[in-house]
Design a protein around this motif. Sequence first.
Motif, short mmCIF file in Angstrom:
data_model
loop_
_atom_site.label_atom_id
_atom_site.label_comp_id
_atom_site.label_asym_id
_atom_site.label_seq_id
_atom_site.Cartn_x
_atom_site.Cartn_y
_atom_site.Cartn_z
N TRP A 156 0.85 -1.48 0.09
CA TRP A 156 0.06 -0.20 0.04
C TRP A 156 1.29 1.24 -0.37
N GLU A 164 0.77 3.35 3.27
CA GLU A 164 -0.78 3.63 4.38
C GLU A 164 -1.02 1.86 5.02
N ARG A 165 -0.65 2.20 6.08
CA ARG A 165 -1.17 1.65 7.38
C ARG A 165 0.20 0.76 7.21
N VAL A 206 -4.15 0.71 -3.09
CA VAL A 206 -5.14 0.00 -3.57
C VAL A 206 -6.15 1.48 -3.65
N ASN A 207 -5.77 2.51 -2.68
CA ASN A 207 -6.13 3.65 -2.70
C ASN A 207 -5.08 3.75 -3.72
N LYS A 284 -9.51 -1.13 -6.91
CA LYS A 284 -10.37 -1.14 -5.49
C LYS A 284 -11.34 0.16 -6.27
N GLU A 288 -14.66 3.03 -0.64
CA GLU A 288 -14.37 4.59 0.33
C GLU A 288 -13.52 5.51 -0.28
N ARG A 321 -10.99 -5.85 -6.38
CA ARG A 321 -11.68 -5.81 -5.06
C ARG A 321 -12.97 -6.05 -4.62
N PHE A 323 -14.10 -5.79 -1.49
CA PHE A 323 -13.57 -4.10 -0.34
C PHE A 323 -14.87 -2.98 -0.29
N LYS A 357 -11.36 -9.81 1.41
CA LYS A 357 -10.99 -9.94 2.63
C LYS A 357 -11.05 -11.27 3.21
N ASP A 362 -13.36 -6.12 8.50
CA ASP A 362 -12.15 -4.96 7.61
C ASP A 362 -10.80 -6.03 8.82
N PHE A 363 -10.50 -7.04 8.08
CA PHE A 363 -9.05 -7.06 9.43
C PHE A 363 -9.20 -6.88 11.21
N GLU A 390 -2.43 -3.21 10.84
CA GLU A 390 -3.68 -2.45 11.37
C GLU A 390 -4.50 -2.28 12.45
N TYR A 391 -4.40 -3.34 12.73
CA TYR A 391 -5.40 -3.70 13.89
C TYR A 391 -5.03 -4.59 14.95
N HIS A 525 -6.25 3.86 13.73
CA HIS A 525 -6.58 2.67 14.60
C HIS A 525 -5.88 1.81 14.95
C1 BDP Z 1 -9.08 -0.70 5.66
C2 BDP Z 1 -7.54 0.97 5.23
C3 BDP Z 1 -7.95 1.39 4.76
C4 BDP Z 1 -7.63 0.79 3.13
C5 BDP Z 1 -8.95 -0.48 2.85
C6 BDP Z 1 -8.64 -1.47 1.77
O1 BDP Z 1 -7.69 1.32 6.77
O2 BDP Z 1 -6.55 2.56 4.63
O3 BDP Z 1 -7.74 1.53 2.66
O4 BDP Z 1 -8.77 -1.22 4.23
O5 BDP Z 1 -8.16 -2.33 2.23
O6 BDP Z 1 -8.60 -1.12 6.34
O7 BDP Z 1 -9.20 -0.66 1.24
#
Ligand code: BDP
Length: 697
Positions: A156, A164-165, A206-207, A284, A288, A321, A323, A357, A362-363, A390-391, A525
């Motif tokens: 990421w 990211e994360r 992915v973003n 993605k 979001e 994806r 998600f 996922k 979310d994870f 992340e979590y 998080h």
């Molecule tokens: C979440 C994350 C975020 C990700 C998103 C994803 O907080 O940063 O962009 O998933 O997987 O877990 O797209």
Amino acid sequence: ETGYELWMRYVPVQNQPLLNSYRLQINSIAVNTGSPTLRIVKNELISGLTGLLGKKIDTTGKTALNGILSAETYNPAGVSGKAGLKSLLEQTGEEGFVIATKTVNNKKHIIITGNTDIAVLYGTFHFLRLIQTQQNISSLQIISTPKMKLRMLNHWDNLNRTVERGYSGSSIWNWHTLPGYIDPRYVDYARANASIGINGTVLTNVNANATFLTPPYLQKVKALADAFRPYGIKVYLTARFSAPIEIGKLKTADPLDPQVQQWWNDKISEIYQVIPDFGGFVVKANSEGQPGPQDYKRTHADGANMLASAIAPHKGIIIWRAFVYSNENPVDRHKQAYDDFVPLDGKFNSNVMVQVKNGAIDFMPREPFHPLFGAMPKTPLMMEFQVTQEYLGQGTTLAFLAPLFKETLESDTYSKGKGSTVAKVIDGSVDQHALNGMAGVSNIGSDINWTGHPLSQANWYALGRLAWDHSLSSEKIAEEWLRMSFSNNAAFLSTMIPLMCNSRETVVRYMNPIGLHHIMGTSHHYGPAPWVSNLNRPEWNPVYYHKADSLGIGFDRTSKGSNALGQYAPEVRKLWEDINTCEEKNLLWFHHVPWTFKMKSGRNVWEELCYNYYTGAEKVKQMQASWKKMQPFVDPQRFDQITMLFNVQYEEAIWWRNACLLYFQTFSKMPIPSNYEKPDRSLDYYKSLRFPFAPGI
Ligand code: BDP
């Protein structure tokens, strides 16, 4: 030691009799160096065996003695042919390997072979692992074939080198100095991945940022692809759906618009001119805030198929994806991916995979398997695990994730009757998909030891090993990794294997026990914030997930509640729908339970929460104590680093425990049992904490 060498330290074998026997069995190596990959094989054997055996390695392959180690791509006229290994290699496909002890020309050989050069490289790393972990090599007959075709890391990583994360420094891709400068670290990265069978890497977040698809960046991506190729690793990019507008100057990104289709056809041809073995795109979309086909009232299948048609002539794939969660306020975010994607089953082109996922939210530290597994038999589903924590405590926490991965992989979807496990859905065996795979969101960064927390290297290792063979146990993976990364000492292993394997459960206990989830601090998080209730969208708020009130706690996902359980096979639904048969570890995930509900332990729900939060924190203390005893087996640098991180983790466990119990107590109105020490801070104190330093998004 800094930890940079990962699990490939190649330190001398300590056990003297074993060392002597290895030396006798390996007198000379024979590798034909006809390709870059085979040159890597040879170098790896030389450096590995020189280090492990503490002797200079003869590379002539000619010895008067027994004990020749030959690594060759199958050759009817070579030792692999003479040893009669052809029939075994009929089972190993393109990437599997054979390691066999055979007598050829009256001399004892160990032969590492496969149908391709890369298979020989995988076999080479496996052979070195046998010595690193002190296995008997006197009579080898190993056949190993990967259970999944795509074994990938998802980075990421952003253009500006933030991750990211990410909790281990900045991105290892230096876009500024590429393509001219090939950092040796790129090669070390590829080598580490090859050592555990990873064969694909998605370089970008992915973003996504469309800039990566512009010509100068494609040159940079090409430079990385060239560095990775001899290690069998293909490069993938994330595609920003609105790229035709942003870099193509079109007015729309509508997937059914001929100009948009043409733009992607041209872009993809351009990419393949630069990188002929480019893997494909991960996308993605409509999630979001990311652009996607739904912006034009098209479906995910319309979007995926447009890209899939453009990339098919080049043999690339599209990983789309699942998600997603929409902009309308959902009754239950848990249900959205299933609702969006199941109607599309059968509508995706054959070179599309849908990446799902492990769970529907979310994870989380613990999450029941995603209801999409088993529900889209006509579509190859790719697993997405999160290796970065992340979590699960981010950069300061030991959470060995193999048990989490295994828990999902071994869950039974019942989609084709009993035994239709998630692992068998994703390896393609349940629905006969030739395209299959598993991805992990990477935890790698620029820190000297790659992963920040030294013990988090084990999670990168576990992802690769399970993608190769999901039947491996967590204990076996932990053992291999510990032996190679630290020590083969029996006392060390007997403490550290269980310590690693129980570490994730400990995190679950003090963060999210008995099915609680998503009660972490907003946006970063980091740490607990179950009280947050003021964010714009309901499902961004922890209160949405725990639903604590004066009566009880938990999210009712039964038919009386959101009915997310209706998305699972009847066998699974039945088990979880009934509060008496639902495993207690998932209780509050599926049920809103009265505070006074009796658990199997005899404790009520409130007391059970107290028990878990206190036991969880206590277990961190026990890990600290056990780790202290490991000092004789570990180099001072890594020992001290891990000691300090356990200290931080203990403080964080106390913080989680106190903050969550003080908050939930405002609903339960029950006391913390008197045998536990009372929190020494107030709920207001915990609510007032702010974390400007926590790595964000
Ligand atoms: C979440 C994350 C975020 C990700 C998103 C994803 O907080 O940063 O962009 O998933 O997987 O877990 O797209």
